[in-house]
Design an enzyme around this catalytic site. Sequence first.
Site, PDB file in Angstrom:
ATOM      1  N   ARG A 270       0.907  -0.838  -0.184  1.00  0.00           N
ATOM      2  CA  ARG A 270       0.156  -0.195  -0.341  1.00  0.00           C
ATOM      3  C   ARG A 270       0.847   0.946  -0.362  1.00  0.00           C
TER       4      ARG A 270
ATOM      5  N   LEU B 265       1.096   3.104   5.581  1.00  0.00           N
ATOM      6  CA  LEU B 265       1.272   2.104   6.526  1.00  0.00           C
ATOM      7  C   LEU B 265       0.206   2.158   7.120  1.00  0.00           C
TER       8      LEU B 265
ATOM      9  N   GLY C  46      -1.770  -0.796   7.037  1.00  0.00           N
ATOM     10  CA  GLY C  46      -2.668  -2.651   6.652  1.00  0.00           C
ATOM     11  C   GLY C  46      -4.439  -2.298   6.438  1.00  0.00           C
TER      12      GLY C  46
ATOM     13  N   LYS D  86     -15.050   2.541  12.808  1.00  0.00           N
ATOM     14  CA  LYS D  86     -14.920   3.082  13.709  1.00  0.00           C
ATOM     15  C   LYS D  86     -15.146   4.582  13.925  1.00  0.00           C
TER      16      LYS D  86
ATOM     17  N   GLY E 163     -22.227 -11.503  10.842  1.00  0.00           N
ATOM     18  CA  GLY E 163     -20.967 -11.401  11.663  1.00  0.00           C
ATOM     19  C   GLY E 163     -20.029  -9.907  11.619  1.00  0.00           C
TER      20      GLY E 163
ATOM     21  N   VAL F  32     -27.024 -17.752   0.276  1.00  0.00           N
ATOM     22  CA  VAL F  32     -27.855 -16.206  -1.032  1.00  0.00           C
ATOM     23  C   VAL F  32     -27.168 -17.533  -1.830  1.00  0.00           C
TER      24      VAL F  32
ATOM     25  N   ILE G 150     -18.825 -12.156   4.271  1.00  0.00           N
ATOM     26  CA  ILE G 150     -19.093 -13.216   5.328  1.00  0.00           C
ATOM     27  C   ILE G 150     -17.447 -14.359   6.061  1.00  0.00           C
ATOM     28  N   GLY G 151     -16.591 -13.417   6.190  1.00  0.00           N
ATOM     29  CA  GLY G 151     -15.454 -13.946   6.071  1.00  0.00           C
ATOM     30  C   GLY G 151     -13.976 -12.983   5.293  1.00  0.00           C
TER      31      GLY G 151
ATOM     32  N   HIS H 202     -18.427   3.972  41.501  1.00  0.00           N
ATOM     33  CA  HIS H 202     -19.930   4.481  40.897  1.00  0.00           C
ATOM     34  C   HIS H 202     -20.285   5.884  40.757  1.00  0.00           C
TER      35      HIS H 202
HETATM   36  P1  FAD Z   1      -3.578  -6.830   8.269  1.00  0.00           P
HETATM   37  O1  FAD Z   1      -4.028  -5.242   8.518  1.00  0.00           O
HETATM   38  O2  FAD Z   1      -3.996  -7.070   6.743  1.00  0.00           O
HETATM   39  O3  FAD Z   1      -2.119  -5.692   7.205  1.00  0.00           O
HETATM   40  C1  FAD Z   1      -1.521  -6.915   6.272  1.00  0.00           C
HETATM   41  C2  FAD Z   1      -0.911  -5.750   5.412  1.00  0.00           C
HETATM   42  O4  FAD Z   1      -0.020  -7.039   4.278  1.00  0.00           O
HETATM   43  C3  FAD Z   1      -1.771  -4.835   3.743  1.00  0.00           C
HETATM   44  O5  FAD Z   1      -1.524  -3.484   4.310  1.00  0.00           O
HETATM   45  C4  FAD Z   1      -1.313  -5.528   2.329  1.00  0.00           C
HETATM   46  O6  FAD Z   1      -1.232  -4.826   1.294  1.00  0.00           O
HETATM   47  C5  FAD Z   1       0.422  -6.148   3.241  1.00  0.00           C
HETATM   48  N1  FAD Z   1       0.559  -7.270   2.046  1.00  0.00           N
HETATM   49  C6  FAD Z   1       0.082  -8.997   2.026  1.00  0.00           C
HETATM   50  N2  FAD Z   1       0.709  -9.298   1.465  1.00  0.00           N
HETATM   51  C7  FAD Z   1       1.751  -8.254   0.963  1.00  0.00           C
HETATM   52  C8  FAD Z   1       2.773  -8.243   0.056  1.00  0.00           C
HETATM   53  N3  FAD Z   1       2.935  -9.484  -0.717  1.00  0.00           N
HETATM   54  N4  FAD Z   1       3.790  -7.460   0.435  1.00  0.00           N
HETATM   55  C9  FAD Z   1       3.534  -6.433   0.804  1.00  0.00           C
HETATM   56  N5  FAD Z   1       2.911  -6.173   1.310  1.00  0.00           N
HETATM   57  C10 FAD Z   1       1.474  -7.398   1.652  1.00  0.00           C
HETATM   58  N6  FAD Z   1     -10.649  -5.995  14.156  1.00  0.00           N
HETATM   59  C11 FAD Z   1     -10.122  -5.292  15.704  1.00  0.00           C
HETATM   60  O7  FAD Z   1      -9.317  -5.780  17.073  1.00  0.00           O
HETATM   61  N7  FAD Z   1     -11.600  -4.383  15.826  1.00  0.00           N
HETATM   62  C12 FAD Z   1     -11.530  -3.688  14.623  1.00  0.00           C
HETATM   63  O8  FAD Z   1     -12.231  -2.844  15.775  1.00  0.00           O
HETATM   64  C13 FAD Z   1     -11.518  -4.463  13.867  1.00  0.00           C
HETATM   65  N8  FAD Z   1     -12.440  -3.130  12.752  1.00  0.00           N
HETATM   66  C14 FAD Z   1     -12.827  -4.494  11.276  1.00  0.00           C
HETATM   67  C15 FAD Z   1     -13.192  -3.482  10.609  1.00  0.00           C
HETATM   68  C16 FAD Z   1     -13.039  -4.192   8.669  1.00  0.00           C
HETATM   69  C17 FAD Z   1     -14.042  -3.215   8.465  1.00  0.00           C
HETATM   70  C18 FAD Z   1     -12.065  -5.393   8.783  1.00  0.00           C
HETATM   71  C19 FAD Z   1     -11.912  -5.480   7.730  1.00  0.00           C
HETATM   72  C20 FAD Z   1     -11.340  -5.183   9.454  1.00  0.00           C
HETATM   73  C21 FAD Z   1     -11.563  -4.535  11.219  1.00  0.00           C
HETATM   74  N9  FAD Z   1     -10.854  -5.711  11.878  1.00  0.00           N
HETATM   75  C22 FAD Z   1     -10.872  -4.983  13.019  1.00  0.00           C
HETATM   76  C23 FAD Z   1      -9.633  -6.364  11.587  1.00  0.00           C
HETATM   77  C24 FAD Z   1      -8.212  -6.174  12.008  1.00  0.00           C
HETATM   78  O9  FAD Z   1      -8.168  -5.024  10.543  1.00  0.00           O
HETATM   79  C25 FAD Z   1      -7.129  -7.079  11.583  1.00  0.00           C
HETATM   80  O10 FAD Z   1      -7.594  -8.626  12.341  1.00  0.00           O
HETATM   81  C26 FAD Z   1      -5.724  -6.280  11.200  1.00  0.00           C
HETATM   82  O11 FAD Z   1      -5.744  -4.628  10.241  1.00  0.00           O
HETATM   83  C27 FAD Z   1      -4.646  -7.841  11.052  1.00  0.00           C
HETATM   84  O12 FAD Z   1      -3.596  -7.471  11.258  1.00  0.00           O
HETATM   85  P2  FAD Z   1      -2.791  -7.850   9.740  1.00  0.00           P
HETATM   86  O13 FAD Z   1      -1.584  -7.309  10.953  1.00  0.00           O
HETATM   87  O14 FAD Z   1      -2.219  -9.092  10.168  1.00  0.00           O
HETATM   88  O15 FAD Z   1      -2.507  -7.600   8.746  1.00  0.00           O
HETATM   89  P1  NAI Z   2     -17.213 -12.980  10.339  1.00  0.00           P
HETATM   90  O1  NAI Z   2     -16.755 -14.415  10.324  1.00  0.00           O
HETATM   91  O2  NAI Z   2     -17.602 -12.792  11.216  1.00  0.00           O
HETATM   92  O3  NAI Z   2     -19.187 -13.114  10.223  1.00  0.00           O
HETATM   93  C1  NAI Z   2     -19.546 -13.911   8.035  1.00  0.00           C
HETATM   94  C2  NAI Z   2     -21.187 -14.160   8.987  1.00  0.00           C
HETATM   95  O4  NAI Z   2     -21.695 -15.045   8.056  1.00  0.00           O
HETATM   96  C3  NAI Z   2     -21.269 -15.790   9.553  1.00  0.00           C
HETATM   97  O5  NAI Z   2     -22.006 -15.305  10.403  1.00  0.00           O
HETATM   98  C4  NAI Z   2     -21.158 -16.860   8.454  1.00  0.00           C
HETATM   99  O6  NAI Z   2     -22.036 -17.686   8.794  1.00  0.00           O
HETATM  100  C5  NAI Z   2     -21.841 -15.772   7.550  1.00  0.00           C
HETATM  101  N1  NAI Z   2     -21.610 -16.441   6.565  1.00  0.00           N
HETATM  102  C6  NAI Z   2     -20.943 -17.211   5.518  1.00  0.00           C
HETATM  103  N2  NAI Z   2     -21.176 -17.477   4.244  1.00  0.00           N
HETATM  104  C7  NAI Z   2     -21.951 -17.090   3.878  1.00  0.00           C
HETATM  105  C8  NAI Z   2     -23.354 -17.648   2.767  1.00  0.00           C
HETATM  106  N3  NAI Z   2     -23.277 -17.839   1.662  1.00  0.00           N
HETATM  107  N4  NAI Z   2     -24.353 -16.808   3.664  1.00  0.00           N
HETATM  108  C9  NAI Z   2     -24.991 -15.870   4.477  1.00  0.00           C
HETATM  109  N5  NAI Z   2     -23.868 -15.792   5.353  1.00  0.00           N
HETATM  110  C10 NAI Z   2     -22.552 -16.124   4.957  1.00  0.00           C
HETATM  111  O7  NAI Z   2     -17.339 -12.531   9.277  1.00  0.00           O
HETATM  112  P2  NAI Z   2     -16.964 -10.616   8.443  1.00  0.00           P
HETATM  113  O8  NAI Z   2     -17.862 -10.200   9.552  1.00  0.00           O
HETATM  114  O9  NAI Z   2     -16.310 -10.748   7.352  1.00  0.00           O
HETATM  115  O10 NAI Z   2     -15.604  -9.936   9.373  1.00  0.00           O
HETATM  116  C11 NAI Z   2     -14.068 -10.288   8.805  1.00  0.00           C
HETATM  117  C12 NAI Z   2     -13.348 -11.118  10.367  1.00  0.00           C
HETATM  118  O11 NAI Z   2     -12.924 -10.013  10.388  1.00  0.00           O
HETATM  119  C13 NAI Z   2     -14.123 -11.631  11.313  1.00  0.00           C
HETATM  120  O12 NAI Z   2     -13.261 -12.500  11.886  1.00  0.00           O
HETATM  121  C14 NAI Z   2     -13.739 -10.278  12.313  1.00  0.00           C
HETATM  122  O13 NAI Z   2     -12.600 -11.420  13.346  1.00  0.00           O
HETATM  123  C15 NAI Z   2     -12.710  -9.701  11.361  1.00  0.00           C
HETATM  124  N6  NAI Z   2     -13.138  -7.944  12.519  1.00  0.00           N
HETATM  125  C16 NAI Z   2     -13.203  -7.227  13.405  1.00  0.00           C
HETATM  126  C17 NAI Z   2     -14.414  -6.482  14.006  1.00  0.00           C
HETATM  127  C18 NAI Z   2     -14.020  -6.067  15.756  1.00  0.00           C
HETATM  128  O14 NAI Z   2     -13.113  -6.714  16.073  1.00  0.00           O
HETATM  129  N7  NAI Z   2     -15.097  -5.214  15.362  1.00  0.00           N
HETATM  130  C19 NAI Z   2     -14.931  -5.598  12.559  1.00  0.00           C
HETATM  131  C20 NAI Z   2     -15.291  -5.976  11.578  1.00  0.00           C
HETATM  132  C21 NAI Z   2     -14.523  -7.563  11.166  1.00  0.00           C
END
Ligand code: FAD
Ligand code: NAI
Length: 476
Positions: free
Chosen positions: A37, A40, A42, A53, A182, A237, A282-283, A455
Amino acid sequence: MADYDFDVLFIGSGPGGYVGAIRAAQLGLRTACVDARETLGGTCLNVGCIPSKAMLHASEYFDAAANGAMAKMGVEVTPKLNLPSMHAQRVDAVDQLTKGIAFLFKKNKVTWLKGHASFVDAHTVAVNGQNHTAREIVIATGSSVTPLPGVEVDNAKGIVVDSTGALELAAVPKTMVVIGGGVIGLELGSVWRRLGAKVTVVEYLDQLLPGMDGDIRKEAARIFARQGMELRLSTKVTGCKVSGKKATLTIEPAAGPSTGSGPSTGSGQAESLTADCVLVSIGRRPNTQGLNLEAIGLAPNARGQIEIDGQFRTSVPGVRAIGDVVPGPMLAHKAEDEGIAVAEWIAGQIGIVNHTVIPGVVYTWPEIAGVGLTEEAAAAKGAIKVGKFPMAANSRAKTNHEPDGFVKVIADATTDRVLGVWCIASVAGTMIAEAALGMEFGATSEDIAYTCHAHPTHSEAIKEAAMAVRGKPIHM
Ligand code: FAD
Ligand code: NAI
């Protein structure tokens, strides 16, 4: 000993890679961090935790003004949505925080390499055609959206989107279907529901939020339904067609796995759902493609994750892995702690992450949080005692007009050690830190019950739930 460019090189600058890189540099290691990217941080900082958020926080204000919550407290306002401004504050938050990491890299002398990294050998990666060597290489490449066959995401069009597209919608859709009940579906579904969309959640299982405590899942479903989300549980779906500015999904009852506890709202036959926007959530799946893992003889497991040992070592000497790309919950704070620990191992220290005490928070309204075992998992392991306390009986929550939710404390029946804590409460994400700290120190429910809590605070509900494990709370 070979002369490497760096002592350690992190691939990926998400919460795993950037935190690990800073810790490694603090420990005196010559450190580099590569990311494809432009900025910085991720997934978490750019398109995950932080922007989601920012939208949740802003839309919560809008909702409080629109749904009468503020009027209840004597503040009468009619909110007017300025969506471009709401997006601008999101972009600003991301900008400031990602630049903050760049500042910390400079301050700690971490070398930032911009570009895609792929292995040449176990101590060498190629970035933009140039080789960089390191004594240890840490794969911290994170995860990406799991695609749903037949439902093609096009974030630019804004009709069928993933989480990144759903953060940036240019207008509030009148109708939105979220595929997957999820964490992402409920957080981003909440954002657009609060801003005026009619949101339908299609979930394959018979309950929302897999992995969470059963009571929490049921209560969450009740609250989200009351807020106006339509929940189509036990539903899958089977197809998606985009026509003009709308998408039509075909859905049918899911015959797949069930938690056995929730209601099925599937109607028994195929139907179609048309919406202005469809969110596929869906994950997520680990990022291992494009790393040229074949060059070092490293194969992901059946779930696409990189297997590691207690020191984050892969099967290839010199190559370690952390964060979303390895087994365990895909959470930013888990990745961060692994980043610190892996740096400490590489620096010759001992780095520990207690994977049994990783809190999880869903930042909806109210928030949903848990740490440790669910009641179901704890009961399967042995005899337990459970204490519950409703937020409606907590003075602060009641005063703030936030009666929804409860706290549940699960303890070992013999030792009284706390095995898990679950909450639904307006500030559950903040409350759960106390439970995590207590569990890290091996707290019993008695320890928590006899700890003086300020409290009036929502956290008193944790104390009272702990009291309920052993007898009776005061305020019930
Ligand atoms: P990432 O943050 O995914 O970073 C990996 C980086 O590696 C990326 O920038 C990518 O570009 C880079 N990369 C990959 N392959 C290569 C390569 N070959 N060469 C160079 N660079 C590369 N988690 C929480 O705890 N709280 C939350 O509120 C939360 N909200 C989320 C909301 C959303 C919409 C999403 C999608 C996720 C959320 N998560 C949340 C999950 C959280 O973002 C991830 O668990 C976390 O970012 C994982 O960190 P990481 O360092 O493993 O990887
Ligand atoms: P998730 O695993 O939380 O939820 C995916 C949901 O999709 C599950 O309930 C699953 O049963 C359902 N599902 C799977 N296949 C399906 C299908 N074909 N049709 C209908 N439903 C289906 O994954 P999500 O919400 O995509 O988030 C991914 C990851 O990102 C999570 O594992 C989470 O840890 C992380 N994340 C964390 C946040 C936080 O800590 N607040 C916020 C957002 C993401």
